[in-house]
Design a protein around this motif. Structure first.
Motif, PDB file in Angstrom:
ATOM      1  N   VAL A  48      31.832  34.784  33.494  1.00 40.69           N
ATOM      2  CA  VAL A  48      30.744  35.722  33.256  1.00 40.69           C
ATOM      3  C   VAL A  48      31.279  36.964  32.546  1.00 40.69           C
ATOM      4  CG1 VAL A  48      29.050  37.221  34.370  1.00 40.69           C
ATOM      5  CG2 VAL A  48      29.407  34.892  35.204  1.00 40.69           C
ATOM      6  N   ALA A  49      30.602  37.340  31.471  1.00 36.18           N
ATOM      7  CA  ALA A  49      30.987  38.541  30.725  1.00 36.18           C
ATOM      8  C   ALA A  49      30.665  39.773  31.559  1.00 36.18           C
ATOM      9  CB  ALA A  49      30.255  38.588  29.394  1.00 36.18           C
ATOM     10  N   SER A  53      30.023  43.124  25.198  1.00 36.43           N
ATOM     11  CA  SER A  53      30.709  42.449  24.088  1.00 36.43           C
ATOM     12  C   SER A  53      30.929  40.962  24.363  1.00 36.43           C
ATOM     13  CB  SER A  53      32.056  43.120  23.814  1.00 36.43           C
ATOM     14  OG  SER A  53      32.929  42.926  24.922  1.00 36.43           O
ATOM     15  N   GLY A  54      30.718  40.527  25.606  1.00 36.10           N
ATOM     16  CA  GLY A  54      30.890  39.121  25.944  1.00 36.10           C
ATOM     17  C   GLY A  54      32.247  38.787  26.539  1.00 36.10           C
ATOM     18  N   THR A  55      33.070  39.779  26.791  1.00 35.49           N
ATOM     19  CA  THR A  55      34.416  39.537  27.314  1.00 35.49           C
ATOM     20  C   THR A  55      34.367  39.097  28.774  1.00 35.49           C
ATOM     21  OG1 THR A  55      35.321  41.194  25.813  1.00 35.49           O
ATOM     22  CG2 THR A  55      36.686  40.582  27.680  1.00 35.49           C
ATOM     23  N   SER A  56      35.010  37.962  29.021  1.00 34.67           N
ATOM     24  CA  SER A  56      35.167  37.437  30.376  1.00 34.67           C
ATOM     25  C   SER A  56      36.652  37.160  30.594  1.00 34.67           C
ATOM     26  CB  SER A  56      34.372  36.143  30.558  1.00 34.67           C
ATOM     27  OG  SER A  56      34.958  35.099  29.786  1.00 34.67           O
ATOM     28  N   LEU A  57      37.022  36.868  31.843  1.00 33.92           N
ATOM     29  CA  LEU A  57      38.417  36.538  32.112  1.00 33.92           C
ATOM     30  C   LEU A  57      38.840  35.275  31.356  1.00 33.92           C
ATOM     31  CD1 LEU A  57      38.573  37.390  35.919  1.00 33.92           C
ATOM     32  CD2 LEU A  57      39.731  38.606  34.051  1.00 33.92           C
ATOM     33  N   GLY A  88      35.445  31.982  19.574  1.00 34.37           N
ATOM     34  CA  GLY A  88      34.417  32.963  19.863  1.00 34.37           C
ATOM     35  C   GLY A  88      33.843  32.897  21.256  1.00 34.37           C
ATOM     36  N   GLY A  89      33.959  31.784  21.923  1.00 42.01           N
ATOM     37  CA  GLY A  89      33.396  31.668  23.265  1.00 42.01           C
ATOM     38  C   GLY A  89      34.140  30.622  24.065  1.00 42.01           C
ATOM     39  N   HIS A 153      41.639  45.245  30.219  1.00 37.51           N
ATOM     40  CA  HIS A 153      40.290  44.673  30.287  1.00 37.51           C
ATOM     41  C   HIS A 153      40.178  43.748  31.503  1.00 37.51           C
ATOM     42  CE1 HIS A 153      40.148  45.117  25.644  1.00 37.51           C
ATOM     43  NE2 HIS A 153      39.760  46.228  26.226  1.00 37.51           N
ATOM     44  N   ALA A 154      41.205  42.921  31.703  1.00 35.17           N
ATOM     45  CA  ALA A 154      41.195  41.982  32.830  1.00 35.17           C
ATOM     46  C   ALA A 154      41.170  42.730  34.159  1.00 35.17           C
ATOM     47  CB  ALA A 154      42.410  41.052  32.754  1.00 35.17           C
TER      48      ALA A 154
END
Length: 167
Positions: A48-49, A53-57, A88-89, A153-154
């Protein structure tokens, strides 16, 4: 630690370590921090972001895998394969375990390239940017910066998921 053999130690390098050992030790420390942040997070939270921006682990693991392979293997070593793409994902079939394993494999391959380098000033085969190929020193410092930024970020994503803080 010698310059011909490298094993992740995760302790800060000694004050008198050579340059390559120092850079690789700091980079490995950050790599392991990212892996630790994704470890033990259940589905679906791990994908889950946590930001718009869509960043997830899982995205961080996938992205850093591509970055390691692109800079060390494709750009510096000059491997024939096209650049690695993080796509990208994160695909539905990609799991924390599979992406962590891919990241570990990329790290091992990147370390092989770095350890084989006998001159940190020597430029690589090509660049990922519209610049001359960078030296191994530049790549190592850049990867420390890149990995540290994403480790931060993490940290934030993991804290949002379950309150876990620290390394």
């Amino acid at each position: 630690m010698t310059t011909t053999e490298h094993r992740p130690d995760l302790r800060p390098p000694g004050l008198n370590a050579d340059e390559k050992a120092t850079l690789l030790t700091f980079l490995d420390y950050l790599r392991e921090a990212v892996l630790a942040k994704a470890d033990g997070v259940a589905e679906p939270a791990v994908r889950v972001a946590g930001v718009s921006s869509g960043t997830s682990l899982l995205w961080l693991l996938k992205h850093l895998t591509a970055v390691e392979l692109n800079w060390f293997v494709w750009a510096y070593e000059g491997a024939d394969r096209e650049q690695w793409d993080d796509g990208g994902g994160v695909a539905a079939e990609e799991t924390a375990a599979s992406l962590a394993e891919a990241y570990r494999e990329a790290i091992a391959r990147a370390n092989e390239v770095a350890l084989a380098c006998t001159d940190l000033d020597r430029p690589g085969a090509r660049s990922l940017r519209e610049t001359p190929p960078p030296s191994m020193r530049w790549i190592l410092v850049h990867m420390i910066e890149e990995t540290a930024r994403h480790a931060g970020h993490a940290d934030i994503l993991r804290e949002q998921i379950d309150g876990s803080v620290g390394r």
